[in-house]
Design a protein around this motif. Structure first.
Motif, PDB file in Angstrom:
ATOM      1  N   ASP A  76      40.748  32.482  39.349  1.00  0.00           N
ATOM      2  CA  ASP A  76      39.723  31.633  38.758  1.00  0.00           C
ATOM      3  C   ASP A  76      38.648  32.464  38.059  1.00  0.00           C
ATOM      4  O   ASP A  76      38.720  33.705  38.030  1.00  0.00           O
ATOM      5  N   LEU A  77      37.681  31.797  37.504  1.00  0.00           N
ATOM      6  CA  LEU A  77      36.636  32.471  36.733  1.00  0.00           C
ATOM      7  C   LEU A  77      35.710  33.303  37.606  1.00  0.00           C
ATOM      8  O   LEU A  77      34.924  34.099  37.092  1.00  0.00           O
ATOM      9  N   LYS A  78      35.809  33.137  38.914  1.00  0.00           N
ATOM     10  CA  LYS A  78      35.026  33.963  39.839  1.00  0.00           C
ATOM     11  C   LYS A  78      35.790  35.216  40.248  1.00  0.00           C
ATOM     12  O   LYS A  78      35.295  36.021  41.032  1.00  0.00           O
ATOM     13  N   GLY A  79      37.026  35.329  39.749  1.00  0.00           N
ATOM     14  CA  GLY A  79      37.838  36.480  40.087  1.00  0.00           C
ATOM     15  C   GLY A  79      38.633  36.324  41.360  1.00  0.00           C
ATOM     16  O   GLY A  79      39.253  37.280  41.835  1.00  0.00           O
ATOM     17  N   ILE A  80      38.642  35.125  41.934  1.00  0.00           N
ATOM     18  CA  ILE A  80      39.384  34.878  43.174  1.00  0.00           C
ATOM     19  C   ILE A  80      40.822  34.510  42.839  1.00  0.00           C
ATOM     20  O   ILE A  80      41.077  33.582  42.058  1.00  0.00           O
ATOM     21  N   THR A  81      41.759  35.232  43.408  1.00  0.00           N
ATOM     22  CA  THR A  81      43.178  34.983  43.168  1.00  0.00           C
ATOM     23  C   THR A  81      43.806  34.337  44.397  1.00  0.00           C
ATOM     24  O   THR A  81      43.606  34.784  45.522  1.00  0.00           O
ATOM     25  N   GLN A  82      44.548  33.267  44.155  1.00  0.00           N
ATOM     26  CA  GLN A  82      45.338  32.631  45.210  1.00  0.00           C
ATOM     27  C   GLN A  82      46.802  32.613  44.794  1.00  0.00           C
ATOM     28  O   GLN A  82      47.113  32.390  43.622  1.00  0.00           O
ATOM     29  N   THR A  83      47.672  32.833  45.723  1.00  0.00           N
ATOM     30  CA  THR A  83      49.103  32.696  45.496  1.00  0.00           C
ATOM     31  C   THR A  83      49.640  31.698  46.510  1.00  0.00           C
ATOM     32  O   THR A  83      49.526  31.904  47.727  1.00  0.00           O
ATOM     33  N   ALA A  84      50.171  30.602  46.011  1.00  0.00           N
ATOM     34  CA  ALA A  84      50.638  29.533  46.890  1.00  0.00           C
ATOM     35  C   ALA A  84      51.863  29.969  47.671  1.00  0.00           C
ATOM     36  O   ALA A  84      52.754  30.637  47.141  1.00  0.00           O
ATOM     37  N   LYS A  85      51.910  29.568  48.937  1.00  0.00           N
ATOM     38  CA  LYS A  85      53.028  29.904  49.815  1.00  0.00           C
ATOM     39  C   LYS A  85      53.735  28.643  50.310  1.00  0.00           C
ATOM     40  O   LYS A  85      54.350  28.656  51.385  1.00  0.00           O
ATOM     41  N   PHE A  86      53.642  27.581  49.518  1.00  0.00           N
ATOM     42  CA  PHE A  86      54.337  26.358  49.899  1.00  0.00           C
ATOM     43  C   PHE A  86      55.841  26.627  50.008  1.00  0.00           C
ATOM     44  O   PHE A  86      56.410  27.375  49.204  1.00  0.00           O
ATOM     45  N   THR A  87      56.486  26.015  50.971  1.00  0.00           N
ATOM     46  CA  THR A  87      57.928  26.177  51.101  1.00  0.00           C
ATOM     47  C   THR A  87      58.637  25.380  50.012  1.00  0.00           C
ATOM     48  O   THR A  87      58.052  24.517  49.352  1.00  0.00           O
ATOM     49  N   LYS A  88      59.917  25.674  49.829  1.00  0.00           N
ATOM     50  CA  LYS A  88      60.686  25.029  48.773  1.00  0.00           C
ATOM     51  C   LYS A  88      60.640  23.512  48.923  1.00  0.00           C
ATOM     52  O   LYS A  88      60.875  22.969  50.009  1.00  0.00           O
ATOM     53  N   GLY A  89      60.344  22.838  47.836  1.00  0.00           N
ATOM     54  CA  GLY A  89      60.263  21.386  47.843  1.00  0.00           C
ATOM     55  C   GLY A  89      58.888  20.837  48.128  1.00  0.00           C
ATOM     56  O   GLY A  89      58.628  19.651  47.897  1.00  0.00           O
ATOM     57  N   TYR A  91      54.714  20.833  47.396  1.00  0.00           N
ATOM     58  CA  TYR A  91      53.828  21.095  46.262  1.00  0.00           C
ATOM     59  C   TYR A  91      52.558  20.281  46.411  1.00  0.00           C
ATOM     60  O   TYR A  91      52.477  19.386  47.253  1.00  0.00           O
ATOM     61  N   MET A  92      51.583  20.587  45.581  1.00  0.00           N
ATOM     62  CA  MET A  92      50.395  19.740  45.461  1.00  0.00           C
ATOM     63  C   MET A  92      50.114  19.518  43.988  1.00  0.00           C
ATOM     64  O   MET A  92      50.266  20.422  43.163  1.00  0.00           O
ATOM     65  N   ASN A  93      49.768  18.296  43.650  1.00  0.00           N
ATOM     66  CA  ASN A  93      49.307  17.998  42.290  1.00  0.00           C
ATOM     67  C   ASN A  93      47.819  18.303  42.239  1.00  0.00           C
ATOM     68  O   ASN A  93      47.005  17.533  42.745  1.00  0.00           O
TER      69      ASN A  93
END
Length: 505
Positions: A76-89, A91-93
């Motif tokens: 994001d614009l604050k420099g915070i990086t997230q990497t999603a670890k959702f399992t296969k299938g 998700y979030m909208n």
């Protein structure tokens, strides 16, 4: 005779025909922004034979139509990086999550072959939760119980007032009889007790609000839960939320694409042609020229490029477009800057156990709270599966800013703490992963949507007209702001105006 309904001011959309351009040469259009408005415009123009090039700063289509899946990484614009670890299938909208049945979005789903399924926007067994100091504060109240009590007590009071003549100045005798008949059914109230006004039309609760012992086999008729006292129900304010589902854009039925909202964006991408979309293209400058338009941008490698076209459709967020250098008039720039970005935040929480179904008997729907969580969405798909992903909060305004100021770990911790106040300790158990979004700090969006001080003044109207060879489109130029429908109908309007100009030349 004046009895027919007024004709809508907006004419039915007539898509440009592929044969319309015969003899007029090959017209080219640069589309700035690969969100839903830009994709819709490019798709419709492409069908008509225009040469279309979409410039999109992200590396994916859809803009705010963003589905976060396992492996999704965002800084994001604050420099915070997230990497999603959702399992296969799972998700979030992160952006739009539901589609009303009357929105043109569903027409595009049909046309583009995007499968849809119901989105449960209202569930009688979801909760209402209000913080405070009333008797019902800090208590999770089922929607069905809240509605039964509010409707029951309001019906009792109105029936008493009607029967005792308080409304005689407004109702005929026949009106009074019809109204009391309606209230008897609507509120499940008792009958009139001759000579006893206090006992007449009483609401004493029914199975509508739920059961302490549910109806069962044999002689088990069930034991309805007793209603909350009238004063406690009124003081709680739970009834103030009921109007949500009456809204034009919130009433059931609602839908969602199977597998995530971004199925729409990727279907557009396929229909338009990947070769016509340039991802990682950051617009540096937008200019009208004697021959058309000129757009300077950088490619993913950082090299500066220039795209020339006959026309442009600017589908960038207005507050971002206002900052793009070029030769737009001061009035157009001021109109773009007139838009006011709105704050919103979401968190997706994946659980390895669908406790809301198993422990609370909740299948989809929304729990509304007065806490900073705002709205909590239970998944509307994957029923009886092993895992599921809740929207742990969908908040706006001050609450969104509060959560946006936190780091992702803090957002999750707060969401779990507040969620446990409603659902109990199970809310903090079996958490598999999470991902949170603060839309104000999302690059290339800088807000969830925009609002206008006015949509009737000259600044807003200024963007409904082209600036030379440059047209504008987006949900912000509609009366369905924050909906994909708004982006689509705005894009159609710009396509119609541009095409009409070409045909008239």
């Amino acid at each position: 005779m004046g009895l027919a309904p007024a004709v809508a001011e907006t004419p039915a959309y007539v898509a440009p025909n592929a044969g319309d351009l015969r003899g007029r040469g090959r017209k080219s259009v640069a589309v700035l922004g690969g969100g839903i408005a830009g994709l819709t415009a490019a798709y419709e123009l492409g069908k008509a034979g225009y040469t279309v090039t979409v410039l999109e700063a992200r590396n994916r289509p859809g803009g705010r139509n963003w589905t976060v899946r396992g492996g999704t990484s965002e800084t994001d614009l604050k420099g915070i990086t997230q990497t999603a670890k959702f399992t296969k299938g799972e998700y979030m909208n992160a952006g739009p999550g539901r589609i009303p049945q009357h929105h043109v979005t569903l027409d595009y789903c049909r046309e583009l072959g995007v499968a849809i399924e119901p989105f449960v926007n209202q569930n009688a067994d979801a909760y209402l939760y209000r913080e405070g100091s009333t008797a019902l504060s800090n208590t999770a109240v089922r929607h069905r119980a809240a509605k039964a009590d509010v409707y029951g007590y309001v019906s009792e009071l109105l029936a008493k007032a009607t029967d005792q003549g308080s409304l005689d100045g407004y109702l005929t005798a026949a009106d009074k009889e019809s109204l009391i008949s309606f209230l008897s059914s609507f509120g499940a109230i008792g009958p009139k007790v001759p000579g006893d006004a206090a006992a007449s039309y009483q609401y004493t609760g029914t199975g509508r609000r739920g059961y302490e012992v549910e109806p069962g086999a044999g002689l088990e008729a069930g034991t309805p839960l007793a209603p909350y006292p009238l004063s406690d129900v009124l003081a709680s304010g739970v009834g103030n939320y009921f109007s949500f589902e009456f809204g034009w854009d919130q009433a059931m039925m609602m839908f969602q694409p199977v597998g995530g909202m971004d199925r729409i964006a990727y279907a557009f991408e396929q229909a338009i042609g990947l070769d016509k979309i340039r991802y990682g293209a950051r617009v540096l400058e937008l200019r009208n020229t004697p021959a058309g338009v000129e757009v300077a941008y950088t490619n993913p490698g950082g090299q500066q490029k220039v795209l020339e076209a006959d026309f442009a459709i600017c589908a960038l967020p207005p507050h971002i477009a206002a900052k793009v250098p070029g030769n737009l008039s001061a009035e157009a720039v001021a109109a773009l800057a007139y838009a006011q970005p709105a704050d919103a935040g979401k968190i997706g929480i994946e659980y390895s156990r669908r406790w809301w179904e198993l422990d609370h008997r909740i299948y989809g729907g929304i729990t509304n709270t007065s806490t900073g969580l705002g709205n909590m969405w239970y998944p509307s798909s994957g029923f009886h599966g092993e895992r599921g992903t809740m929207i742990g909060y969908y908040n706006t305004g001050a609450s969104a800013r509060t959560y946006g100021a936190m780091k992702p770990a803090g957002r999750l911790a707060s969401a779990l703490e507040k969620g446990a106040q409603i659902h109990g300790p199970v809310y903090g158990q079996d958490v598999a992963s999470s991902f949170s979004v603060d839309w104000k700090s999302v690059e290339h969006s800088e807000g969830a949507w925009v609002g206008w001080p006015s949509q009737t003044d000259d600044k807003y109207k200024r963007l409904l007209e082209p600036e030379g060879n440059i047209y504008f489109a987006g949900d912000h130029l509609s009366h369905a702001i924050a909906w994909q429908h708004g982006a689509m109908v705005s894009a159609r309007a710009s396509v119609s105006a541009l095409h009409g100009r070409v045909m008239a030349a």
